[in-house]
Design a protein around this motif. Structure first.
Motif, PDB file in Angstrom:
ATOM      1  N   ILE A 122       0.861  -1.185   0.000  1.00 61.23           N
ATOM      2  CA  ILE A 122       0.000   0.000   0.000  1.00 61.23           C
ATOM      3  C   ILE A 122       0.899   1.236   0.000  1.00 61.23           C
ATOM      4  N   SER A 123       0.892   1.981  -1.123  1.00 61.26           N
ATOM      5  CA  SER A 123       1.709   3.196  -1.241  1.00 61.26           C
ATOM      6  C   SER A 123       0.783   4.396  -1.169  1.00 61.26           C
ATOM      7  N   SER A 124       0.858   5.090  -0.040  1.00 59.18           N
ATOM      8  CA  SER A 124      -0.023   6.243   0.174  1.00 59.18           C
ATOM      9  C   SER A 124       0.783   7.310   0.923  1.00 59.18           C
ATOM     10  N   GLY A 125       1.876   7.729   0.297  1.00 67.97           N
ATOM     11  CA  GLY A 125       2.841   8.603   0.970  1.00 67.97           C
ATOM     12  C   GLY A 125       4.050   7.791   1.389  1.00 67.97           C
ATOM     13  N   LYS A 126       3.857   6.867   2.298  1.00 65.31           N
ATOM     14  CA  LYS A 126       4.865   5.866   2.656  1.00 65.31           C
ATOM     15  C   LYS A 126       4.415   4.520   2.087  1.00 65.31           C
ATOM     16  N   VAL A 127       5.332   3.544   2.140  1.00 64.12           N
ATOM     17  CA  VAL A 127       5.015   2.220   1.594  1.00 64.12           C
ATOM     18  C   VAL A 127       4.824   1.226   2.746  1.00 64.12           C
ATOM     19  N   GLY A 185      10.946  -7.166  -0.656  1.00 61.98           N
ATOM     20  CA  GLY A 185      11.819  -6.147  -0.062  1.00 61.98           C
ATOM     21  C   GLY A 185      12.606  -5.394  -1.112  1.00 61.98           C
ATOM     22  N   ASP A 186      13.170  -6.137  -2.086  1.00 62.25           N
ATOM     23  CA  ASP A 186      13.968  -5.500  -3.149  1.00 62.25           C
ATOM     24  C   ASP A 186      13.119  -4.543  -3.982  1.00 62.25           C
ATOM     25  N   MET A 187      11.926  -4.987  -4.360  1.00 65.22           N
ATOM     26  CA  MET A 187      11.122  -4.199  -5.303  1.00 65.22           C
ATOM     27  C   MET A 187      10.423  -3.012  -4.665  1.00 65.22           C
ATOM     28  N   TYR A 188       9.859  -3.201  -3.489  1.00 63.97           N
ATOM     29  CA  TYR A 188       8.981  -2.163  -2.925  1.00 63.97           C
ATOM     30  C   TYR A 188       9.599  -1.411  -1.747  1.00 63.97           C
ATOM     31  N   LYS A 189      10.701  -1.932  -1.206  1.00 66.62           N
ATOM     32  CA  LYS A 189      11.395  -1.267  -0.100  1.00 66.62           C
ATOM     33  C   LYS A 189      10.429  -0.697   0.940  1.00 66.62           C
ATOM     34  N   PRO A 190       9.660  -1.565   1.568  1.00 69.10           N
ATOM     35  CA  PRO A 190       8.618  -1.064   2.487  1.00 69.10           C
ATOM     36  C   PRO A 190       9.202  -0.259   3.657  1.00 69.10           C
ATOM     37  N   ASP A 191       8.554   0.857   3.952  1.00 69.90           N
ATOM     38  CA  ASP A 191       8.892   1.592   5.170  1.00 69.90           C
ATOM     39  C   ASP A 191       8.422   0.794   6.377  1.00 69.90           C
ATOM     40  N   VAL A 192       7.251   0.180   6.233  1.00 70.63           N
ATOM     41  CA  VAL A 192       6.642  -0.562   7.347  1.00 70.63           C
ATOM     42  C   VAL A 192       6.170  -1.923   6.838  1.00 70.63           C
ATOM     43  N   ALA A 193       6.481  -2.982   7.586  1.00 76.23           N
ATOM     44  CA  ALA A 193       5.907  -4.304   7.299  1.00 76.23           C
ATOM     45  C   ALA A 193       5.007  -4.705   8.458  1.00 76.23           C
ATOM     46  N   LEU A 194       3.799  -5.118   8.133  1.00 77.14           N
ATOM     47  CA  LEU A 194       2.844  -5.617   9.122  1.00 77.14           C
ATOM     48  C   LEU A 194       2.806  -7.133   8.948  1.00 77.14           C
ATOM     49  N   LEU A 195       3.311  -7.861   9.935  1.00 78.18           N
ATOM     50  CA  LEU A 195       3.499  -9.319   9.774  1.00 78.18           C
ATOM     51  C   LEU A 195       2.760 -10.111  10.840  1.00 78.18           C
ATOM     52  N   LEU A 206      14.295 -11.023   5.493  1.00 74.13           N
ATOM     53  CA  LEU A 206      14.168 -11.057   4.029  1.00 74.13           C
ATOM     54  C   LEU A 206      13.605  -9.739   3.480  1.00 74.13           C
ATOM     55  N   ILE A 207      12.665  -9.150   4.176  1.00 73.12           N
ATOM     56  CA  ILE A 207      11.954  -7.954   3.675  1.00 73.12           C
ATOM     57  C   ILE A 207      12.756  -6.672   3.921  1.00 73.12           C
ATOM     58  N   ARG A 208      13.469  -6.624   5.027  1.00 78.77           N
ATOM     59  CA  ARG A 208      14.300  -5.466   5.406  1.00 78.77           C
ATOM     60  C   ARG A 208      13.507  -4.142   5.488  1.00 78.77           C
ATOM     61  N   PRO A 209      12.382  -4.126   6.191  1.00 78.28           N
ATOM     62  CA  PRO A 209      11.649  -2.863   6.347  1.00 78.28           C
ATOM     63  C   PRO A 209      12.333  -1.967   7.376  1.00 78.28           C
ATOM     64  N   LYS A 210      11.994  -0.667   7.348  1.00 79.78           N
ATOM     65  CA  LYS A 210      12.517   0.226   8.399  1.00 79.78           C
ATOM     66  C   LYS A 210      11.865  -0.124   9.736  1.00 79.78           C
ATOM     67  N   PRO A 250      -3.971  -2.873  20.623  1.00 77.51           N
ATOM     68  CA  PRO A 250      -5.138  -2.495  19.828  1.00 77.51           C
ATOM     69  C   PRO A 250      -5.636  -1.092  20.208  1.00 77.51           C
ATOM     70  N   GLY A 251      -5.817  -0.258  19.206  1.00 74.62           N
ATOM     71  CA  GLY A 251      -6.248   1.126  19.445  1.00 74.62           C
ATOM     72  C   GLY A 251      -5.089   2.103  19.410  1.00 74.62           C
ATOM     73  N   GLU A 252      -3.851   1.612  19.509  1.00 82.22           N
ATOM     74  CA  GLU A 252      -2.700   2.504  19.477  1.00 82.22           C
ATOM     75  C   GLU A 252      -2.280   2.826  18.050  1.00 82.22           C
ATOM     76  N   SER A 253      -1.680   4.027  17.910  1.00 87.13           N
ATOM     77  CA  SER A 253      -1.236   4.493  16.586  1.00 87.13           C
ATOM     78  C   SER A 253       0.256   4.756  16.614  1.00 87.13           C
ATOM     79  N   MET A 254       0.836   4.788  15.427  1.00 89.94           N
ATOM     80  CA  MET A 254       2.222   5.239  15.272  1.00 89.94           C
ATOM     81  C   MET A 254       2.294   6.193  14.095  1.00 89.94           C
ATOM     82  N   GLU A 255       3.216   7.125  14.154  1.00 88.21           N
ATOM     83  CA  GLU A 255       3.464   8.050  13.043  1.00 88.21           C
ATOM     84  C   GLU A 255       4.695   7.557  12.301  1.00 88.21           C
ATOM     85  N   VAL A 256       4.622   7.544  10.984  1.00 88.64           N
ATOM     86  CA  VAL A 256       5.765   7.103  10.190  1.00 88.64           C
ATOM     87  C   VAL A 256       6.229   8.276   9.316  1.00 88.64           C
TER      88      VAL A 256
END
Ligand code: ZN
Length: 227
Positions: free
Chosen positions: A128-133, A150-160, A179-183, A221-227
């Motif tokens: 999902i690319s909406s500013g960050k990936v 990881g190589d193609m999309y270089k995710p800022d965030v991975a939800l696993l 393998l994914i190497r997200p930030k 659950p209910g908590e947020s983070m800023e990226v």
């Protein structure tokens, strides 16, 4: 971008648009909100299981949101009267200002109704690319092509998923992170019911050891983070 965990695999990702993923709220013992409260522009569904498809139809109707799902599931959802964009693995759909790409997930997928259960095509992961990936892995085991993601999309965030039993466990998810190497990596799909009760701190420890450049963020659950 603001990312809020709503419990289980449900996230509200607020970047250029408000993207809701796998909105299983009704019946979810860990849900932080209810289907009648959540606001969104786009709803992404990784697969048909009830704990992912969840309240998609109701929330899409109320918000006039566009649903994104694999073609066969999208065709089913359109019959319920919601606007849905159906495509397939490797494809990218641009909806409003957000681009969504479908990537593989190794799992199963079906839609259940009373007295009826039918196949809902393949499960997917989503970029999902909406500013960050953001890479939402859906339900999956670990697989080697996560390196390619990881190589193609270089995710800022991975939800696993880390809960095991239905998906990766902490050990596999730590390998996936390598393998994914997200930030940033955020664990999901754990603690909802007894079979997927795991300690997210164990996952955090393993990631620290094998992927020292990746930061693990443990949300409640209910908590947020800023990226
Ligand atoms: Zn599933």
């Amino acid at each position: 971008m603001k990312i809020t965990w709503l419990g289980h695999s449900a996230f509200l990702i607020e970047g250029k648009d408000r993207v809701l993923v796998d909105p299983y709220l009704t019946g979810n013992p860990k849900a932080s909100t209810t289907a009648d409260k959540v606001g969104c522009d786009i709803i992404c569904v990784t697969h048909g299981h009830g704990d992912h498809l969840g309240d998609t139809v109701e929330i899409a109707r109320r918000n006039g949101a566009t649903v994104v799902a694999i073609l066969e599931m999208s065709n089913f959802l359109e019959r319920t009267g919601v606007r849905s964009v159906g495509f397939n693995l490797g494809g990218t759909a641009k909806i409003r200002n957000t681009e969504i790409t479908m990537v593989p997930a190794f799992h199963s997928s079906s839609i259940g109704a009373p007295g009826l259960e039918f196949s809902a095509a393949m499960p997917v992961g989503l970029i999902i690319s909406s500013g960050k990936v953001v890479y939402h892995a859906g339900d999956t085991c670990v697989f080697g092509d996560m390196r390619l993601i990881g190589d193609m999309y270089k995710p800022d965030v991975a939800l696993l998923p880390i809960g095991g039993f239905f998906t990766m466990d902490p050990k596999q998810a730590a390998m996936a992170t390598k393998l994914i190497r997200p930030k940033i990596v955020v664990p999901m799909h754990y603690g909802t019911w007894p079979p997927i009760e795991v300690d997210p701190k164990e996952f955090e420890r393993l990631v620290k050891k094998s992927s020292p450049k990746t930061k693990t963020v443990l949300l409640k659950p209910g908590e947020s983070m800023e990226v």
